[in-house]
Design a protein around this motif. Structure first.
Motif, PDB file in Angstrom:
ATOM      1  N   ARG A 134       0.829  -1.210   0.000  1.00 14.84           N
ATOM      2  CA  ARG A 134       0.000   0.000   0.000  1.00 14.84           C
ATOM      3  C   ARG A 134       0.861   1.257   0.000  1.00 14.84           C
ATOM      4  O   ARG A 134       0.563   2.230  -0.691  1.00 14.84           O
ATOM      5  CB  ARG A 134      -0.941   0.006   1.215  1.00 14.84           C
ATOM      6  CG  ARG A 134      -2.210  -0.742   0.968  1.00 14.84           C
ATOM      7  CD  ARG A 134      -3.219  -0.477   2.079  1.00 14.84           C
ATOM      8  NE  ARG A 134      -3.519  -1.742   2.734  1.00 14.84           N
ATOM      9  CZ  ARG A 134      -3.005  -2.193   3.864  1.00 14.84           C
ATOM     10  NH1 ARG A 134      -2.200  -1.474   4.554  1.00 14.84           N
ATOM     11  NH2 ARG A 134      -3.316  -3.358   4.340  1.00 14.84           N
ATOM     12  N   ALA A 188       0.944   4.139  -2.780  1.00 11.14           N
ATOM     13  CA  ALA A 188       0.647   5.519  -2.400  1.00 11.14           C
ATOM     14  C   ALA A 188       1.744   6.477  -2.872  1.00 11.14           C
ATOM     15  O   ALA A 188       1.460   7.619  -3.243  1.00 11.14           O
ATOM     16  CB  ALA A 188       0.463   5.625  -0.892  1.00 11.14           C
ATOM     17  N   THR A 201       3.536   6.080  -5.459  1.00  9.83           N
ATOM     18  CA  THR A 201       3.655   5.807  -6.897  1.00  9.83           C
ATOM     19  C   THR A 201       4.967   5.118  -7.262  1.00  9.83           C
ATOM     20  O   THR A 201       5.392   5.167  -8.406  1.00  9.83           O
ATOM     21  CB  THR A 201       3.460   7.092  -7.751  1.00  9.83           C
ATOM     22  OG1 THR A 201       4.527   7.987  -7.501  1.00  9.83           O
ATOM     23  CG2 THR A 201       2.113   7.726  -7.504  1.00  9.83           C
ATOM     24  N   ARG A 224       3.011   0.721  -9.507  1.00  8.72           N
ATOM     25  CA  ARG A 224       1.721   0.969 -10.152  1.00  8.72           C
ATOM     26  C   ARG A 224       1.133  -0.372 -10.581  1.00  8.72           C
ATOM     27  O   ARG A 224       1.837  -1.201 -11.146  1.00  8.72           O
ATOM     28  CB  ARG A 224       1.897   1.880 -11.363  1.00  8.72           C
ATOM     29  CG  ARG A 224       2.381   3.242 -10.973  1.00  8.72           C
ATOM     30  CD  ARG A 224       2.456   4.132 -12.153  1.00  8.72           C
ATOM     31  NE  ARG A 224       3.001   5.418 -11.731  1.00  8.72           N
ATOM     32  CZ  ARG A 224       3.479   6.304 -12.560  1.00  8.72           C
ATOM     33  NH1 ARG A 224       3.505   6.057 -13.853  1.00  8.72           N
ATOM     34  NH2 ARG A 224       3.941   7.439 -12.118  1.00  8.72           N
ATOM     35  N   ASP A 283      -5.906   3.483 -11.292  1.00  3.87           N
ATOM     36  CA  ASP A 283      -5.847   4.656 -10.430  1.00  3.87           C
ATOM     37  C   ASP A 283      -5.334   4.194  -9.060  1.00  3.87           C
ATOM     38  O   ASP A 283      -5.739   3.134  -8.566  1.00  3.87           O
ATOM     39  CB  ASP A 283      -7.265   5.247 -10.319  1.00  3.87           C
ATOM     40  CG  ASP A 283      -7.295   6.448  -9.394  1.00  3.87           C
ATOM     41  OD1 ASP A 283      -6.494   7.374  -9.609  1.00  3.87           O
ATOM     42  OD2 ASP A 283      -8.121   6.434  -8.459  1.00  3.87           O
ATOM     43  N   PRO A 284      -4.437   4.949  -8.406  1.00  2.67           N
ATOM     44  CA  PRO A 284      -3.900   4.521  -7.103  1.00  2.67           C
ATOM     45  C   PRO A 284      -4.977   4.245  -6.056  1.00  2.67           C
ATOM     46  O   PRO A 284      -4.827   3.333  -5.243  1.00  2.67           O
ATOM     47  CB  PRO A 284      -3.004   5.687  -6.687  1.00  2.67           C
ATOM     48  CG  PRO A 284      -2.574   6.308  -7.972  1.00  2.67           C
ATOM     49  CD  PRO A 284      -3.752   6.154  -8.890  1.00  2.67           C
ATOM     50  N   ALA A 285      -6.073   5.001  -6.059  1.00  2.00           N
ATOM     51  CA  ALA A 285      -7.140   4.747  -5.079  1.00  2.00           C
ATOM     52  C   ALA A 285      -7.775   3.379  -5.319  1.00  2.00           C
ATOM     53  O   ALA A 285      -8.062   2.631  -4.380  1.00  2.00           O
ATOM     54  CB  ALA A 285      -8.185   5.845  -5.155  1.00  2.00           C
ATOM     55  N   HIS A 286      -7.988   3.050  -6.588  1.00  2.00           N
ATOM     56  CA  HIS A 286      -8.549   1.730  -6.906  1.00  2.00           C
ATOM     57  C   HIS A 286      -7.548   0.630  -6.589  1.00  2.00           C
ATOM     58  O   HIS A 286      -7.926  -0.446  -6.107  1.00  2.00           O
ATOM     59  CB  HIS A 286      -8.965   1.659  -8.382  1.00  2.00           C
ATOM     60  CG  HIS A 286     -10.100   2.570  -8.720  1.00  2.00           C
ATOM     61  ND1 HIS A 286     -11.337   2.479  -8.129  1.00  2.00           N
ATOM     62  CD2 HIS A 286     -10.181   3.604  -9.595  1.00  2.00           C
ATOM     63  CE1 HIS A 286     -12.137   3.401  -8.620  1.00  2.00           C
ATOM     64  NE2 HIS A 286     -11.453   4.113  -9.517  1.00  2.00           N
ATOM     65  N   GLN A 305      -5.369   0.741  -4.208  1.00  2.00           N
ATOM     66  CA  GLN A 305      -5.393   0.591  -2.750  1.00  2.00           C
ATOM     67  C   GLN A 305      -6.578  -0.273  -2.320  1.00  2.00           C
ATOM     68  O   GLN A 305      -6.448  -1.109  -1.433  1.00  2.00           O
ATOM     69  CB  GLN A 305      -5.487   1.973  -2.069  1.00  2.00           C
ATOM     70  CG  GLN A 305      -4.246   2.820  -2.178  1.00  2.00           C
ATOM     71  CD  GLN A 305      -3.135   2.353  -1.247  1.00  2.00           C
ATOM     72  OE1 GLN A 305      -3.294   1.439  -0.443  1.00  2.00           O
ATOM     73  NE2 GLN A 305      -1.974   2.984  -1.385  1.00  2.00           N
ATOM     74  N   ARG A 306      -7.734  -0.075  -2.954  1.00  2.00           N
ATOM     75  CA  ARG A 306      -8.905  -0.882  -2.616  1.00  2.00           C
ATOM     76  C   ARG A 306      -8.677  -2.350  -2.959  1.00  2.00           C
ATOM     77  O   ARG A 306      -9.048  -3.243  -2.201  1.00  2.00           O
ATOM     78  CB  ARG A 306     -10.141  -0.349  -3.352  1.00  2.00           C
ATOM     79  CG  ARG A 306     -10.635   0.949  -2.742  1.00  2.00           C
ATOM     80  CD  ARG A 306     -11.892   1.531  -3.338  1.00  2.00           C
ATOM     81  NE  ARG A 306     -12.770   0.609  -4.006  1.00  2.00           N
ATOM     82  CZ  ARG A 306     -13.480   0.919  -5.081  1.00  2.00           C
ATOM     83  NH1 ARG A 306     -13.393   2.126  -5.620  1.00  2.00           N
ATOM     84  NH2 ARG A 306     -14.290   0.043  -5.633  1.00  2.00           N
TER      85      ARG A 306
END
Length: 168
Positions: free
Chosen positions: A91, A95, A97, A100, A135-138, A140-141
């Protein structure tokens, strides 16, 4: 001798004979009871020894199972800790980058307005298949979901190991 004396002598002889017989029977019964008592004590001692040996065996088995469960618990706790540490590192890398995540695209699917190159660039990966970065948020999920899955699998293995150890 007079008939009364003869009769008295016969009665006396019969009484002495009966008393002797009773005494012999009493002696035999006493001997039999003593033998039975000795056999009872021997049997009782053997049963006590067998019960003590069985109790020791059960205690040893229980201690071995407890030690095995403690070792298994330590192993599963370490696995869980390692998985959580690896997920946290992953994670963190996403976060910042540094890392990826990307997905392969279906070559036959239309991209509906996305500006994706038709051919991979000079640094193509996975046998020149088309890829898109998440996308980094996706990302992370997705990592969170895999973390929960890893924890569930580790917990399941711990439960299975516990059941196997207890059933034995």
């Amino acid at each position: 001798m007079k008939p009364g004396q003869i009769l008295a002598a016969i009665l006396l002889a019969m009484m002495i004979s009966a008393a002797g017989t009773w005494q012999v029977q009493d002696w035999r019964l006493g001997k039999t009871l003593a033998e039975q008592g000795a056999q009872f004590q021997t049997d009782l001692a053997a049963i006590g020894n067998a019960a003590a040996a069985q109790a020791r065996t059960e205690q040893d088995r229980r201690l071995a199972t407890e030690q095995q469960l403690a070792s298994s618990d330590q192993q599963h706790t370490k696995e869980l800790s390692d998985a959580q540490r690896n997920q946290a590192l992953l994670r963190g890398r996403i976060a910042t980058t540094e890392l990826r995540l990307s997905v392969l695209l279906d070559a036959t699917a239309s991209v509906n307005g996305c500006n994706l190159p038709a051919t991979p660039g000079a640094v193509g990966v996975v046998h020149a298949a088309r890829r898109v970065q998440l996308d980094p948020a996706h990302a992370q999920r997705i990592v969170g979901i895999t973390d929960a899955g890893d924890q569930g699998l580790i917990a399941l293995r711990a439960c299975q190991a516990y059941v196997r150890a207890v059933v034995r």
